[in-house]
Design a protein around this motif. Structure first.
Motif, PDB file in Angstrom:
ATOM      1  N   THR A 136      -9.663  -1.876  -4.230  1.00 36.18           N
ATOM      2  CA  THR A 136      -9.209  -2.777  -5.283  1.00 36.18           C
ATOM      3  C   THR A 136      -9.588  -4.220  -4.949  1.00 36.18           C
ATOM      4  O   THR A 136     -10.084  -4.963  -5.797  1.00 36.18           O
ATOM      5  N   CYS A 179       0.836  -1.196   0.000  1.00 31.61           N
ATOM      6  CA  CYS A 179       0.000   0.000   0.000  1.00 31.61           C
ATOM      7  C   CYS A 179       0.878   1.256   0.000  1.00 31.61           C
ATOM      8  O   CYS A 179       1.781   1.367   0.822  1.00 31.61           O
ATOM      9  N   ARG A 206      -8.013   2.837  -0.871  1.00 31.49           N
ATOM     10  CA  ARG A 206      -7.750   2.648  -2.306  1.00 31.49           C
ATOM     11  C   ARG A 206      -7.379   1.191  -2.555  1.00 31.49           C
ATOM     12  O   ARG A 206      -7.894   0.554  -3.470  1.00 31.49           O
ATOM     13  N   CYS A 207      -6.488   0.685  -1.729  1.00 32.33           N
ATOM     14  CA  CYS A 207      -6.061  -0.713  -1.867  1.00 32.33           C
ATOM     15  C   CYS A 207      -7.200  -1.664  -1.503  1.00 32.33           C
ATOM     16  O   CYS A 207      -7.412  -2.679  -2.167  1.00 32.33           O
ATOM     17  N   GLU A 215      -5.729   8.642  -9.835  1.00 33.20           N
ATOM     18  CA  GLU A 215      -6.204   9.239  -8.585  1.00 33.20           C
ATOM     19  C   GLU A 215      -5.034   9.505  -7.641  1.00 33.20           C
ATOM     20  O   GLU A 215      -4.942  10.569  -7.034  1.00 33.20           O
ATOM     21  N   VAL A 255     -10.928   7.592  -3.131  1.00 32.03           N
ATOM     22  CA  VAL A 255      -9.920   6.545  -3.291  1.00 32.03           C
ATOM     23  C   VAL A 255     -10.564   5.162  -3.352  1.00 32.03           C
ATOM     24  O   VAL A 255     -10.083   4.280  -4.068  1.00 32.03           O
ATOM     25  N   THR A 256     -11.670   4.967  -2.636  1.00 27.74           N
ATOM     26  CA  THR A 256     -12.367   3.682  -2.716  1.00 27.74           C
ATOM     27  C   THR A 256     -12.945   3.471  -4.109  1.00 27.74           C
ATOM     28  O   THR A 256     -12.866   2.367  -4.662  1.00 27.74           O
ATOM     29  N   TYR A 290      -6.550   3.892 -10.558  1.00 28.82           N
ATOM     30  CA  TYR A 290      -5.765   3.875  -9.315  1.00 28.82           C
ATOM     31  C   TYR A 290      -4.599   4.853  -9.419  1.00 28.82           C
ATOM     32  O   TYR A 290      -4.408   5.718  -8.563  1.00 28.82           O
ATOM     33  N   ALA A 306     -11.795   4.761  -6.922  1.00 24.39           N
ATOM     34  CA  ALA A 306     -10.670   4.475  -7.820  1.00 24.39           C
ATOM     35  C   ALA A 306     -10.214   3.027  -7.646  1.00 24.39           C
ATOM     36  O   ALA A 306      -9.930   2.332  -8.629  1.00 24.39           O
ATOM     37  N   GLY A 307     -10.146   2.569  -6.414  1.00 20.09           N
ATOM     38  CA  GLY A 307      -9.768   1.180  -6.168  1.00 20.09           C
ATOM     39  C   GLY A 307     -10.779   0.193  -6.721  1.00 20.09           C
ATOM     40  O   GLY A 307     -10.416  -0.838  -7.281  1.00 20.09           O
ATOM     41  N   THR A 347     -10.264  -0.117 -10.441  1.00 25.61           N
ATOM     42  CA  THR A 347      -9.062  -0.896 -10.716  1.00 25.61           C
ATOM     43  C   THR A 347      -9.292  -2.378 -10.434  1.00 25.61           C
ATOM     44  O   THR A 347      -8.936  -3.236 -11.242  1.00 25.61           O
TER      45      THR A 347
END
Length: 172
Positions: free
Chosen positions: A83, A59, A79-80, A126, A142-143, A123, A145-146, A149
């Motif tokens: 994903t 991360c 974000r991670c 962003e 970020v969520t 990802y 974008a994840g 991805t």
């Protein structure tokens, strides 16, 4: 008896089984780490330390994780984890449709690569926008974008991992 024999004769796809076990670990690990850390016993704290260490390696912003329990944060940022949630959603979709839908990217060969690249680029775009100062860290952004991805990764790799499609390099 015939149904049982048919079920046993179905080949076991080890790649898919290993991928599902890893996905379960990726889903549970970051959520379990704060609870294991707060438990106080040596073995759960050691396991939590291993999960946090792994989170630091995968991360880019582990310090931005959500606080879940007793001021302890998740092992990865949203974000991670978004994903991983995108991978889970596509895995559930794959299980429901058995890979028969039109959205699975390996079906289209090399023509799917621009779609795949656009989905997984969310990802990086962003994160680059945040680093450049265009916006601050926002868990919802970020969520999302994840999720994009993870959806792109799942649409490309679930059929390959579960034995329903040949990898793109073999089709070209």
């Amino acid at each position: 008896m015939t149904a049982l024999a048919t079920r046993i004769a179905r080949p076991l796809h080890w790649r898919g089984l290993i991928a599902d076990v890893l996905l379960a670990g990726l889903l549970i690990g970051p959520l379990a780490a704060p609870f294991l850390q707060a438990w106080g016993l040596i073995i759960p704290r050691t396991i939590s330390g291993i999960i946090y260490t792994m989170g630091m390696f995968v991360c880019p912003q582990p310090a931005q994780g959500l606080a879940l329990y007793d001021e302890q944060i998740m092992a990865v940022c949203m974000r991670c984890y978004g994903t991983v949630l995108g991978l889970l959603l596509t895995r559930l979709l794959y299980a429901a449709s058995a890979g028969a839908g039109r959205g699975w990217l390996p079906r289209y060969g090399l023509r799917a690569l621009p779609i795949f690249a656009a989905l997984i680029f969310a990802y990086a775009a962003e994160f680059a926008g945040q680093v450049a100062g265009l916006w601050d860290f926002n868990n919802w952004l970020v969520t999302a974008a994840g999720l994009l991805t993870g959806t792109g990764l799942g649409l490309m790799f679930h059929p390959i991992l579960h034995g329903q499609a040949a990898p793109i390099c073999r089709r070209a």
